[in-house]
Design an enzyme around this catalytic site. Sequence first.
Site, PDB file in Angstrom:
ATOM      1  N   GLU A 126      26.472  58.688  15.715  1.00 40.30           N
ATOM      2  CA  GLU A 126      26.824  58.993  17.098  1.00 40.30           C
ATOM      3  C   GLU A 126      28.070  59.879  17.127  1.00 40.30           C
ATOM      4  O   GLU A 126      29.075  59.561  16.488  1.00 40.30           O
ATOM      5  CB  GLU A 126      27.096  57.700  17.877  1.00 40.30           C
ATOM      6  CG  GLU A 126      25.954  56.687  17.795  1.00 40.30           C
ATOM      7  CD  GLU A 126      26.309  55.339  18.398  1.00 40.30           C
ATOM      8  OE1 GLU A 126      27.158  55.315  19.318  1.00 40.30           O
ATOM      9  OE2 GLU A 126      25.752  54.323  17.953  1.00 40.30           O
ATOM     10  N   LYS A 151      31.570  61.335  17.813  1.00 36.28           N
ATOM     11  CA  LYS A 151      32.810  60.661  18.198  1.00 36.28           C
ATOM     12  C   LYS A 151      33.508  61.497  19.266  1.00 36.28           C
ATOM     13  O   LYS A 151      34.127  62.516  18.971  1.00 36.28           O
ATOM     14  CB  LYS A 151      33.714  60.469  16.982  1.00 36.28           C
ATOM     15  CG  LYS A 151      34.976  59.650  17.274  1.00 36.28           C
ATOM     16  CD  LYS A 151      35.786  59.439  16.002  1.00 36.28           C
ATOM     17  CE  LYS A 151      37.018  58.601  16.281  1.00 36.28           C
ATOM     18  NZ  LYS A 151      37.936  59.262  17.230  1.00 36.28           N
ATOM     19  N   ASP A 160      36.095  62.871  21.976  1.00 43.17           N
ATOM     20  CA  ASP A 160      37.555  62.967  22.003  1.00 43.17           C
ATOM     21  C   ASP A 160      38.011  62.778  23.450  1.00 43.17           C
ATOM     22  O   ASP A 160      38.271  63.728  24.178  1.00 43.17           O
ATOM     23  CB  ASP A 160      38.008  64.321  21.467  1.00 43.17           C
ATOM     24  CG  ASP A 160      39.487  64.326  21.112  1.00 43.17           C
ATOM     25  OD1 ASP A 160      40.099  63.233  21.119  1.00 43.17           O
ATOM     26  OD2 ASP A 160      40.027  65.406  20.825  1.00 43.17           O
ATOM     27  N   TYR A 175      28.419  53.719  24.871  1.00 47.73           N
ATOM     28  CA  TYR A 175      27.982  53.592  23.483  1.00 47.73           C
ATOM     29  C   TYR A 175      28.003  52.152  22.940  1.00 47.73           C
ATOM     30  O   TYR A 175      27.554  51.912  21.824  1.00 47.73           O
ATOM     31  CB  TYR A 175      28.788  54.510  22.558  1.00 47.73           C
ATOM     32  CG  TYR A 175      30.294  54.374  22.642  1.00 47.73           C
ATOM     33  CD1 TYR A 175      30.946  53.244  22.195  1.00 47.73           C
ATOM     34  CD2 TYR A 175      31.069  55.405  23.151  1.00 47.73           C
ATOM     35  CE1 TYR A 175      32.333  53.129  22.255  1.00 47.73           C
ATOM     36  CE2 TYR A 175      32.445  55.310  23.224  1.00 47.73           C
ATOM     37  CZ  TYR A 175      33.068  54.166  22.768  1.00 47.73           C
ATOM     38  OH  TYR A 175      34.438  54.050  22.830  1.00 47.73           O
ATOM     39  N   LYS A 208      35.646  61.648  10.120  1.00 42.39           N
ATOM     40  CA  LYS A 208      36.399  62.680  10.837  1.00 42.39           C
ATOM     41  C   LYS A 208      36.080  64.079  10.299  1.00 42.39           C
ATOM     42  O   LYS A 208      35.877  64.272   9.104  1.00 42.39           O
ATOM     43  CB  LYS A 208      37.905  62.401  10.727  1.00 42.39           C
ATOM     44  CG  LYS A 208      38.319  61.010  11.228  1.00 42.39           C
ATOM     45  CD  LYS A 208      38.057  60.813  12.697  1.00 42.39           C
ATOM     46  CE  LYS A 208      39.046  61.509  13.571  1.00 42.39           C
ATOM     47  NZ  LYS A 208      40.399  60.932  13.528  1.00 42.39           N
ATOM     48  N   CYS A 235      74.864  61.372   4.236  1.00 44.79           N
ATOM     49  CA  CYS A 235      74.174  61.176   5.511  1.00 44.79           C
ATOM     50  C   CYS A 235      74.676  62.194   6.533  1.00 44.79           C
ATOM     51  O   CYS A 235      75.888  62.302   6.747  1.00 44.79           O
ATOM     52  CB  CYS A 235      74.399  59.756   6.021  1.00 44.79           C
ATOM     53  SG  CYS A 235      73.726  59.461   7.675  1.00 44.79           S
ATOM     54  N   CYS A 289      76.657  60.046   9.492  1.00 46.93           N
ATOM     55  CA  CYS A 289      77.917  59.311   9.337  1.00 46.93           C
ATOM     56  C   CYS A 289      78.736  59.760   8.136  1.00 46.93           C
ATOM     57  O   CYS A 289      79.882  59.319   7.967  1.00 46.93           O
ATOM     58  CB  CYS A 289      77.635  57.810   9.243  1.00 46.93           C
ATOM     59  SG  CYS A 289      76.835  57.301   7.694  1.00 46.93           S
ATOM     60  N   CYS A 315      70.750  56.433   3.442  1.00 48.04           N
ATOM     61  CA  CYS A 315      72.167  56.377   3.789  1.00 48.04           C
ATOM     62  C   CYS A 315      72.696  54.993   3.443  1.00 48.04           C
ATOM     63  O   CYS A 315      72.055  53.979   3.722  1.00 48.04           O
ATOM     64  CB  CYS A 315      72.342  56.654   5.277  1.00 48.04           C
ATOM     65  SG  CYS A 315      73.961  56.214   5.929  1.00 48.04           S
ATOM     66  N   CYS A 367      76.496  53.221  10.297  1.00 47.41           N
ATOM     67  CA  CYS A 367      75.891  54.524  10.560  1.00 47.41           C
ATOM     68  C   CYS A 367      75.269  54.474  11.951  1.00 47.41           C
ATOM     69  O   CYS A 367      74.378  53.661  12.206  1.00 47.41           O
ATOM     70  CB  CYS A 367      74.814  54.839   9.522  1.00 47.41           C
ATOM     71  SG  CYS A 367      73.852  56.325   9.891  1.00 47.41           S
TER      72      CYS A 367
END
Length: 692
Positions: A121, A123, A125, A233, A321, A415, A418, A433, A439
């Site tokens: 079937e 699919k 969207d 469906y 897909k 980082c 910080c 970090c 931070c």
Amino acid sequence: MIDVSAINEEQAKKELERIAKEIAKSDEAYYQNDNPYLTDAEYDKLKLLNEKLEQKFPHLIRADSPSKRIGSPVKSDFKKIVHTIPMLSLGDIFSKEELADFVKGIQRFLNTEKDIEFTSEPKMDGLSFSARYEKGRLISGATRGDGKTGEDITDNLKTIAGLPHFVEAEDFPDIIELRGEVYMSKADFFELNAKYAAENKKPFANPRNAAAGSLRQLDANITKERKLSLLVYTWGEVSNLFWQSQSEFLETVQRWGFPVNPYNRLCRNLTEIIDSYETLLNTRADLPYDIDGIVYKVNSLDLQNRLGFLTRTPRWAIAHKFPAEKAVTRINNIRIQVGRTGALTPVADLEPINVGGVIVSHATLHNEDEIKRKDIRIGDYVTIQRAGDVIPQVLGVILEKRSPEVKEFEFPKVCPECGAHAIREEDEAVRRCTGGLSCPAQAIERIKHFVSREAFNIEGLGGKIIEQFFAESILQNPADIFTLEARNGGDDLFSAANGLHLENRDGWGKKSVENLFKAINERRKISLPRFIYALGIRQVGAATSLLIAKNYGSFAHFMEEMQQNHTEKLVSIDGIGEAMAHDVTEFFKEEHNLLIIQKLLAEVQVEDFVDNIINNSPISGKTIVFTGTLEHLTRAEAKAKAQSLGAKVAGSVSAHTDFVVMGADAGSKAKKAQELGVKILNEEDFLQLTQQ
């Protein structure tokens, strides 16, 4: 994509954490805001990587794994409708090889080599819906929502041509929920966008967004003005299920006057399934509406019932897909984002480009290894791909377009938020970090996680507001959320002089502040799984939080066990291993975490866990371990049957195990059960218990 065969356990942990967070953001943007955060291509790539990592490291499966989550909670603007039968999502595959594995897996589960009939079937969207009929009359309509609760779109659904408001067929059940997809055709989409352009309004990105935005209007008159269509469906609750197969259902519902997809097809073997895929793939562009793949379902309902379900997806259906669309653009910059756990994630800012009707301008680059492996540099031209929305996947660099001035990207060792050292532990995929909650980025992300949809789900505290409140020291940790109203100031002189007075801020007002406080106060009672998830313990997502809640019952019991480093029960839970247990106990050793928990417990009530499975079977609530080869059931069938009756399936035997089901050639688990005095059942004993 990362080479899963070469990844180690620690790297896998980090990748699974990153994937869970990224997909959580994407789901919220897609399902709640109709404004996708990731493209289908990026989303599918993350889900596929997650699946492969979970297959290789099943003990690392997270509670918030994308494979265990459906949709998104409903918006507060809509009334809620609880689905009598959950609206589940589907697993995804992306190749013919995976399709063959899916079919063979079903044959192994059923212990047969015979060909199995499937329906193929398209699919759609669009946006999933459920329409409930009683005595032939349409009485309510809902979106899928989070799979359990959807948005009440009854009035909007009634405006869509093709959906009968009353059915007079003699065999139409007294109660039936018909489910399908609302979509907008390509022609109607272009007509709507042309109208918006003439009115100087922002156009929709694609037909799916247009359909979702049109259906989820508080004013049904707006929905009526837009040309929506739908297809049926499947079904939910039904008082008289007389059809024996999916194909018979589709024929029946079409006879009743409901629209079904004319491209549905019955396939008798794998060859015919592959042919259906290639046919639709080649004619996809000529269809009057968008599809992003094909759904395959085992046709026989008897076989569907035998196959049952995984945690959130049916074992008898899968979505195949289609490949993503591609384009070429330039990387203008690479910036670093800092997450809740300190992970530094590189993001590419792209020269905006139209791909399949959607303007894309950003892409996550995952980690520094990904940048090095693909040799991605600022100024490079890259190939990107998308299958649907906003943020694409970077496939690779076009070296012949590289300028000599382009320099290799140096990943930061400190980082950017910080200035603390950013270190990478041995065998870890990410750099983190070391600033901890000092931070600001980590502290902010922890609060964002705390209010997220699968945690406390507090409406009105969006990311930008949290960042502003943090910068002004209004919110510094999750516990501060529940003292906001008290700190805001009242009518007395003292509070009026010293309160926050949020209603006086730009963009705020008395009503918006009242709504925020109402949303916060509605969350002062919270379920145990949500509370555990909200704490933000590394590796502990929504599904793992649910497992913990089921096995410990109360937060007080769980916290006491963790503080005393009693992890035997924790690691015996199927899906939780030593590494995750270590992260949990380390969390409860941190004084800062304990202080925040103490403050939270003074403001909120954490409910003890009550299993929603309603049955009085002898194994409900029991912990079961399977070992050896079973004769009448496959191991997968046995586990699925036990879980459907409310049992907890563990991967190892401990003092907390209630039953060990022993098949032929049982190994060390049977021996340990005897040593611990755990009751041992053979397969016949187990089947007798499940039939009671």
